[in-house]
Design a protein around this motif. Structure first.
Motif, PDB file in Angstrom:
ATOM      1  N   GLU A  22     -78.166  54.091  45.874  1.00 48.42           N
ATOM      2  CA  GLU A  22     -77.726  53.609  46.965  1.00 48.42           C
ATOM      3  C   GLU A  22     -77.124  54.629  47.896  1.00 48.42           C
ATOM      4  O   GLU A  22     -76.338  55.491  47.209  1.00 48.42           O
ATOM      5  N   GLY A  23     -77.259  54.748  48.895  1.00 44.83           N
ATOM      6  CA  GLY A  23     -76.658  55.858  49.893  1.00 44.83           C
ATOM      7  C   GLY A  23     -77.372  57.253  49.819  1.00 44.83           C
ATOM      8  O   GLY A  23     -76.839  58.130  50.577  1.00 44.83           O
ATOM      9  N   PHE A  24     -78.271  57.236  48.971  1.00 41.69           N
ATOM     10  CA  PHE A  24     -78.888  58.672  48.834  1.00 41.69           C
ATOM     11  C   PHE A  24     -79.623  59.125  49.948  1.00 41.69           C
ATOM     12  O   PHE A  24     -80.390  58.405  50.590  1.00 41.69           O
ATOM     13  N   THR A  25     -79.356  60.240  50.767  1.00 36.60           N
ATOM     14  CA  THR A  25     -80.080  60.858  51.857  1.00 36.60           C
ATOM     15  C   THR A  25     -81.120  61.790  51.913  1.00 36.60           C
ATOM     16  O   THR A  25     -81.423  62.486  52.806  1.00 36.60           O
ATOM     17  N   GLY A  26     -81.090  62.456  50.672  1.00 39.45           N
ATOM     18  CA  GLY A  26     -81.958  63.633  50.245  1.00 39.45           C
ATOM     19  C   GLY A  26     -83.324  63.362  50.402  1.00 39.45           C
ATOM     20  O   GLY A  26     -83.821  62.154  50.525  1.00 39.45           O
ATOM     21  N   GLN A  27     -84.186  64.151  49.863  1.00 36.78           N
ATOM     22  CA  GLN A  27     -85.596  64.091  49.491  1.00 36.78           C
ATOM     23  C   GLN A  27     -85.937  63.388  48.251  1.00 36.78           C
ATOM     24  O   GLN A  27     -85.074  63.296  47.264  1.00 36.78           O
ATOM     25  N   VAL A  28     -86.768  62.550  48.204  1.00 38.39           N
ATOM     26  CA  VAL A  28     -87.368  61.606  47.124  1.00 38.39           C
ATOM     27  C   VAL A  28     -88.748  62.307  46.537  1.00 38.39           C
ATOM     28  O   VAL A  28     -89.716  62.120  46.952  1.00 38.39           O
ATOM     29  N   LEU A  29     -88.820  62.707  45.261  1.00 35.46           N
ATOM     30  CA  LEU A  29     -90.255  63.288  44.478  1.00 35.46           C
ATOM     31  C   LEU A  29     -90.601  61.819  43.696  1.00 35.46           C
ATOM     32  O   LEU A  29     -89.631  61.587  42.747  1.00 35.46           O
ATOM     33  N   GLU A  30     -91.529  61.189  43.781  1.00 35.43           N
ATOM     34  CA  GLU A  30     -91.950  60.175  42.874  1.00 35.43           C
ATOM     35  C   GLU A  30     -92.760  60.895  41.773  1.00 35.43           C
ATOM     36  O   GLU A  30     -93.915  61.107  41.684  1.00 35.43           O
ATOM     37  N   GLY A  31     -91.883  60.905  40.672  1.00 32.37           N
ATOM     38  CA  GLY A  31     -92.311  61.424  39.328  1.00 32.37           C
ATOM     39  C   GLY A  31     -92.415  63.086  39.506  1.00 32.37           C
ATOM     40  O   GLY A  31     -91.923  63.626  40.309  1.00 32.37           O
TER      41      GLY A  31
ATOM     42  N   PHE B  80     -89.880  68.149  50.082  1.00 27.95           N
ATOM     43  CA  PHE B  80     -89.611  69.488  50.054  1.00 27.95           C
ATOM     44  C   PHE B  80     -88.045  69.856  49.243  1.00 27.95           C
ATOM     45  O   PHE B  80     -87.365  68.804  49.332  1.00 27.95           O
ATOM     46  N   MET B  81     -88.140  70.934  48.961  1.00 26.64           N
ATOM     47  CA  MET B  81     -86.840  71.280  48.021  1.00 26.64           C
ATOM     48  C   MET B  81     -86.812  72.710  48.444  1.00 26.64           C
ATOM     49  O   MET B  81     -87.902  73.524  48.292  1.00 26.64           O
ATOM     50  N   TYR B  82     -85.609  73.119  48.756  1.00 29.61           N
ATOM     51  CA  TYR B  82     -85.196  74.586  48.951  1.00 29.61           C
ATOM     52  C   TYR B  82     -84.977  75.281  47.745  1.00 29.61           C
ATOM     53  O   TYR B  82     -84.461  74.884  46.874  1.00 29.61           O
ATOM     54  N   VAL B  83     -85.484  76.556  47.622  1.00 32.47           N
ATOM     55  CA  VAL B  83     -85.228  77.259  46.275  1.00 32.47           C
ATOM     56  C   VAL B  83     -84.588  78.480  47.160  1.00 32.47           C
ATOM     57  O   VAL B  83     -85.127  79.478  47.722  1.00 32.47           O
ATOM     58  N   GLY B  84     -83.382  78.910  46.518  1.00 30.88           N
ATOM     59  CA  GLY B  84     -82.567  79.880  46.943  1.00 30.88           C
ATOM     60  C   GLY B  84     -82.131  81.036  46.084  1.00 30.88           C
ATOM     61  O   GLY B  84     -81.169  81.718  46.011  1.00 30.88           O
ATOM     62  N   ASP B  85     -83.314  81.315  45.239  1.00 30.70           N
ATOM     63  CA  ASP B  85     -83.104  82.456  44.353  1.00 30.70           C
ATOM     64  C   ASP B  85     -82.893  83.825  45.215  1.00 30.70           C
ATOM     65  O   ASP B  85     -82.372  84.711  44.496  1.00 30.70           O
ATOM     66  N   TYR B  86     -83.848  83.996  46.223  1.00 26.40           N
ATOM     67  CA  TYR B  86     -83.269  85.352  46.809  1.00 26.40           C
ATOM     68  C   TYR B  86     -81.807  85.594  47.447  1.00 26.40           C
ATOM     69  O   TYR B  86     -81.325  86.735  47.506  1.00 26.40           O
TER      70      TYR B  86
ATOM     71  N   THR C 278     -75.446  71.443  51.669  1.00 23.26           N
ATOM     72  CA  THR C 278     -76.067  71.024  50.295  1.00 23.26           C
ATOM     73  C   THR C 278     -77.301  70.379  50.740  1.00 23.26           C
ATOM     74  O   THR C 278     -77.465  69.573  51.691  1.00 23.26           O
ATOM     75  N   THR C 279     -78.488  70.479  49.963  1.00 20.25           N
ATOM     76  CA  THR C 279     -79.696  69.703  50.104  1.00 20.25           C
ATOM     77  C   THR C 279     -79.899  69.148  48.707  1.00 20.25           C
ATOM     78  O   THR C 279     -79.691  69.720  47.665  1.00 20.25           O
ATOM     79  N   GLN C 280     -80.645  67.946  48.663  1.00 24.37           N
ATOM     80  CA  GLN C 280     -80.864  67.420  47.366  1.00 24.37           C
ATOM     81  C   GLN C 280     -82.257  66.948  47.215  1.00 24.37           C
ATOM     82  O   GLN C 280     -82.899  66.389  48.347  1.00 24.37           O
ATOM     83  N   LEU C 281     -82.710  66.902  46.118  1.00 29.13           N
ATOM     84  CA  LEU C 281     -83.962  66.302  45.698  1.00 29.13           C
ATOM     85  C   LEU C 281     -83.708  65.072  44.326  1.00 29.13           C
ATOM     86  O   LEU C 281     -83.257  65.563  43.538  1.00 29.13           O
ATOM     87  N   PHE C 282     -84.141  63.994  44.481  1.00 32.52           N
ATOM     88  CA  PHE C 282     -84.188  62.884  43.744  1.00 32.52           C
ATOM     89  C   PHE C 282     -85.589  62.973  43.212  1.00 32.52           C
ATOM     90  O   PHE C 282     -86.392  62.656  43.792  1.00 32.52           O
ATOM     91  N   ILE C 283     -85.547  63.257  41.678  1.00 37.75           N
ATOM     92  CA  ILE C 283     -86.769  63.085  41.014  1.00 37.75           C
ATOM     93  C   ILE C 283     -86.878  61.534  40.207  1.00 37.75           C
ATOM     94  O   ILE C 283     -86.291  61.452  39.322  1.00 37.75           O
ATOM     95  N   ALA C 284     -87.645  60.641  40.889  1.00 40.75           N
ATOM     96  CA  ALA C 284     -87.621  59.342  40.395  1.00 40.75           C
ATOM     97  C   ALA C 284     -88.767  59.242  39.215  1.00 40.75           C
ATOM     98  O   ALA C 284     -89.922  59.321  39.438  1.00 40.75           O
ATOM     99  N   ARG C 285     -88.218  58.738  38.079  1.00 44.80           N
ATOM    100  CA  ARG C 285     -89.107  58.506  36.785  1.00 44.80           C
ATOM    101  C   ARG C 285     -88.729  57.244  36.310  1.00 44.80           C
ATOM    102  O   ARG C 285     -87.641  56.756  36.403  1.00 44.80           O
TER     103      ARG C 285
END
Length: 380
Positions: free
Chosen positions: A84-93, A183-189, A70-77
């Motif tokens: 706490e303990g989040f190890t994925g990608q962080v997108l600011e806004g 970055f974020m993976y997109v697995g549509d295919y 699994t991969t994760q993207l946190f979108i911070a708003r």
């Protein structure tokens, strides 16, 4: 004493203001609220937490052969910090500047009216999207995996890079981490369901803060798709047998009966002729078996780059004496091809499975469809 009370009140006010202006921090377990649960797609989920504006997009097994990855993207708003303990990608806004490494990512953003957020692409000449074409002078072509122009990518100042993996993680991961670009993976295919592929538009609409719009756009697609599928099932008695593809080297790759294209053929009232492959990947057959199948088929679809029967005869001379070729029952999915050879079938058709299904129904059962073809054409 009064001065002391005033001082304490001032201190308390400062503390309260600091608390209000500081970023709220939750634990990862707080993000358990399902903001969107896909009905057809299997590769993503979107979760939130009570009292928080931020969200987490989780992508599961984002490349072929992935197992429990699994991969994760946190979108911070709203000034909130990653849990706490989040190890994925962080997108600011919400992402305003996006580099899309696949043309399907552009189609998904375009479906919710946000293709204008794309500032970088891979292979701009092969992209059909009109927004990209109209703004190509201001959009960077960062190249292909293995030959990325990172200097150009950095100059584009992206908020987010949309990636895909083929047989493993993208080779861009390490460099993007080094540069601090989320970055974020997109697995549509990887989705075999035509509706599942399209549902990824909801995940991308969350990235740009338009999930409600994404849900609304997607909601109409299964309705139209399933209505037509039902009409075919209720009306059609005979399903024409359908052969797919052309040779690649000395082999001819045949999709699984559970694949995206085989499901479309079935839902459109066709009979995919190759029943031996029930796995989760295309399998090669030799040219002798392919010739036998093509000879038995009523129709032949998805014939590579061919635009005419003569071109197909040149690439597959032996197959020109098959019944479907002689009858002119050969169709290709390249009606919408640009000057460089970019095929919109592999771009916008992903978010228009209902239109793609309609094209196939028009091929197999023309009496059921009045609309013109969008992605397919009959070879002459």
């Amino acid at each position: 004493m009064q001065k002391c009370k005033s001082f304490l009140s001032l201190c308390l006010l400062i503390v309260l203001l600091a608390a209000c202006n500081g970023k709220k921090t939750a634990s990862i377990s707080d993000f358990s609220n399902q903001l969107y649960t896909p009905e057809y797609a299997s590769g993503f989920s979107i979760k939130g937490a009570d009292g928080y504006e931020s969200s987490i997009i989780t992508v599961t097994n984002p490349w072929q052969g992935a197992d429990s990855i699994t991969t994760q993207l946190f979108i911070a708003r709203g000034g909130e910090s990653a849990p706490e303990g989040f190890t994925g990608q962080v997108l600011e806004g919400d992402a305003s500047r996006i580099v899309a490494m696949s043309s399907t990512h552009i189609a998904m953003l375009d479906a919710v009216g946000e293709a204008g957020r794309v500032v970088g692409v891979s292979g701009i000449d092969y992209i059909s999207n009109p927004v990209i074409s109209a703004n190509r002078d201001s959009i960077g072509d960062v190249g292909y995996e293995g030959n990325i122009n990172y200097e150009l990518l950095i100059s584009l100042d992206p908020d987010l890079v949309l990636l895909y993996g083929v047989n493993g993680a993208s080779s861009m991961e390490g460099k993007l981490n080094e540069l601090g670009i989320p970055f974020m993976y997109v697995g549509d295919y990887l989705e075999e369901s035509p509706l599942g592929k399209a549902e990824w538009m909801v995940a991308l609409s969350e990235v740009v803060g338009k999930r409600t719009e994404g849900e609304q756009v997607f909601a109409g697609i299964p309705v139209r798709y399933n209505d037509l599928k039902r009409r075919v099932a209720d009306t059609v008695l005979d399903a024409p047998s359908v052969m797919l593809n052309t040779p690649y080297g000395d082999s001819w790759f045949m999709p699984s009966t559970e694949s995206y294209v085989a499901r479309l053929v079935k839902d459109a009232g066709g009979d995919y002729i190759y029943k031996k492959n029930t796995g989760n990947a295309s399998l090669p057959i030799d040219l002798e078996e392919a010739y036998k199948l093509t000879s038995e088929a009523d129709m032949w679809l998805n014939v590579g780059m061919a635009n005419t029967l003569d071109e197909l005869r040149t690439s597959c001379p032996k197959f020109s004496d098959t019944r479907c070729f002689r009858n002119g029952s050969v169709w290709n999915n390249n009606l919408k091809t640009n000057a460089a050879g970019g095929n919109d079938y592999y771009e916008s058709a992903v978010v228009n499975p209902d239109i793609l299904l309609r094209d196939l129904v028009k091929i197999f059962h023309p009496e059921l469809v009045e609309e013109d073809f969008v992605y397919y054409k009959q070879l002459k």
